[in-house]
Design a protein around this motif. Sequence first.
Motif, mmCIF file in Angstrom:
data_model
loop_
_atom_site.group_PDB
_atom_site.id
_atom_site.type_symbol
_atom_site.label_atom_id
_atom_site.label_comp_id
_atom_site.label_asym_id
_atom_site.label_seq_id
_atom_site.Cartn_x
_atom_site.Cartn_y
_atom_site.Cartn_z
ATOM 1 N N LYS A 24 0.827 -1.206 0.000
ATOM 2 C CA LYS A 24 0.000 0.000 0.000
ATOM 3 C C LYS A 24 0.864 1.259 0.000
ATOM 4 C CE LYS A 24 -4.056 -1.908 2.229
ATOM 5 N NZ LYS A 24 -4.890 -1.926 3.433
ATOM 6 N N ASN A 25 2.055 1.152 0.558
ATOM 7 C CA ASN A 25 2.949 2.300 0.646
ATOM 8 C C ASN A 25 4.018 2.284 -0.431
ATOM 9 O OD1 ASN A 25 1.651 3.289 2.951
ATOM 10 N ND2 ASN A 25 2.771 1.857 4.228
ATOM 11 N N ALA A 26 3.940 1.344 -1.346
ATOM 12 C CA ALA A 26 4.975 1.216 -2.375
ATOM 13 C C ALA A 26 4.859 2.339 -3.400
ATOM 14 C CB ALA A 26 4.867 -0.139 -3.076
ATOM 15 N N LEU A 27 5.991 2.850 -3.810
ATOM 16 C CA LEU A 27 6.055 3.868 -4.847
ATOM 17 C C LEU A 27 5.884 3.186 -6.195
ATOM 18 C CD1 LEU A 27 6.807 6.918 -5.216
ATOM 19 C CD2 LEU A 27 9.139 6.122 -5.599
ATOM 20 N N THR A 28 4.983 3.683 -7.035
ATOM 21 C CA THR A 28 4.788 3.122 -8.363
ATOM 22 C C THR A 28 4.900 4.238 -9.390
ATOM 23 O OG1 THR A 28 2.388 3.365 -8.252
ATOM 24 C CG2 THR A 28 3.290 1.240 -7.575
ATOM 25 N N PHE A 29 5.413 3.888 -10.560
ATOM 26 C CA PHE A 29 5.578 4.854 -11.634
ATOM 27 C C PHE A 29 4.228 5.114 -12.279
ATOM 28 C CE2 PHE A 29 6.711 6.154 -15.965
ATOM 29 C CZ PHE A 29 7.574 7.198 -15.668
ATOM 30 N N ASN A 30 3.907 6.389 -12.547
ATOM 31 C CA ASN A 30 2.619 6.772 -13.099
ATOM 32 C C ASN A 30 2.745 7.342 -14.501
ATOM 33 O OD1 ASN A 30 0.537 9.206 -13.422
ATOM 34 N ND2 ASN A 30 -0.434 7.560 -12.251
ATOM 35 N N HIS A 31 3.594 8.361 -14.685
ATOM 36 C CA HIS A 31 3.743 8.967 -16.009
ATOM 37 C C HIS A 31 5.064 9.712 -16.117
ATOM 38 C CE1 HIS A 31 2.259 12.670 -13.980
ATOM 39 N NE2 HIS A 31 2.941 13.299 -14.936
ATOM 40 N N SER A 32 5.400 10.017 -17.343
ATOM 41 C CA SER A 32 6.531 10.887 -17.638
ATOM 42 C C SER A 32 5.977 12.017 -18.490
ATOM 43 C CB SER A 32 7.596 10.109 -18.412
ATOM 44 O OG SER A 32 8.723 10.914 -18.645
ATOM 45 N N ALA A 33 6.535 13.213 -18.334
ATOM 46 C CA ALA A 33 6.067 14.359 -19.106
ATOM 47 C C ALA A 33 7.240 14.975 -19.860
ATOM 48 C CB ALA A 33 5.439 15.399 -18.182
ATOM 49 N N ILE A 34 6.959 15.391 -21.088
ATOM 50 C CA ILE A 34 7.967 16.091 -21.876
ATOM 51 C C ILE A 34 7.374 17.393 -22.384
ATOM 52 C CG2 ILE A 34 9.251 14.019 -22.541
ATOM 53 C CD1 ILE A 34 7.846 14.169 -25.288
ATOM 54 N N CYS A 35 8.235 18.362 -22.553
ATOM 55 C CA CYS A 35 7.847 19.665 -23.092
ATOM 56 C C CYS A 35 8.189 19.678 -24.580
ATOM 57 C CB CYS A 35 8.623 20.763 -22.363
ATOM 58 S SG CYS A 35 8.275 22.422 -22.971
ATOM 59 N N VAL A 36 7.246 20.106 -25.407
ATOM 60 C CA VAL A 36 7.459 20.133 -26.857
ATOM 61 C C VAL A 36 7.092 21.505 -27.413
ATOM 62 C CG1 VAL A 36 7.016 17.648 -27.052
ATOM 63 C CG2 VAL A 36 5.142 19.268 -27.437
ATOM 64 N N ARG A 37 7.705 21.848 -28.553
ATOM 65 C CA ARG A 37 7.422 23.139 -29.189
ATOM 66 C C ARG A 37 6.096 23.131 -29.941
ATOM 67 N NH1 ARG A 37 13.088 22.390 -30.219
ATOM 68 N NH2 ARG A 37 12.470 21.301 -32.095
ATOM 69 N N ASP A 38 5.765 21.992 -30.576
ATOM 70 C CA ASP A 38 4.561 21.897 -31.406
ATOM 71 C C ASP A 38 3.816 20.627 -31.038
ATOM 72 O OD1 ASP A 38 2.846 21.096 -33.620
ATOM 73 O OD2 ASP A 38 3.779 22.715 -34.757
#
Length: 150
Positions: A24-38
């Motif tokens: 219940k307390n385990a860290l799990t990966f959810n998303h990655s975000a990138i910044c783009v010009r277009d």
Amino acid sequence: MKRALLSLLMLSLVGLQFAKAQSKNALTFNHSAICVRDLATSNNFYKSVLELEETPNPFNDGRHSWLKIGPGLQLHIIQGTCTVTPEKNVHLCFSVPSLTTLTSRLEKQKVRYTNLKGDAQAPTVRADGVKQIYLQDPDGYWIEINDAKP
């Protein structure tokens, strides 16, 4: 004998409850975000070249796009003023069942890819036998694709 079995069963149940509490307390990966010009250009790249599926996002503002990259995992593409310093050591990585099938499709789409050293249209074979290639998205972000088995 009955007492030993009962003790073993009780210890197993306590162990299961402990494991459940820990998860219940385990860290799990959810998303990655990138910044783009277009946003449209990047969205097209990730959907047509990598064949990622777009998922609903709550913003609906023309600046965000969310793409599915695995069960419960997303890539968020956000349009903005970005400074990208392309370096292969900083990359997203995806695995495919057949790297040969993928590279054939990339070549038909005229998408350039390299191996780790930078040799064009050639895979790297890692020490563990996994084959990998690298390509860049429209903003210069590096993407590794390999045939690693889960």
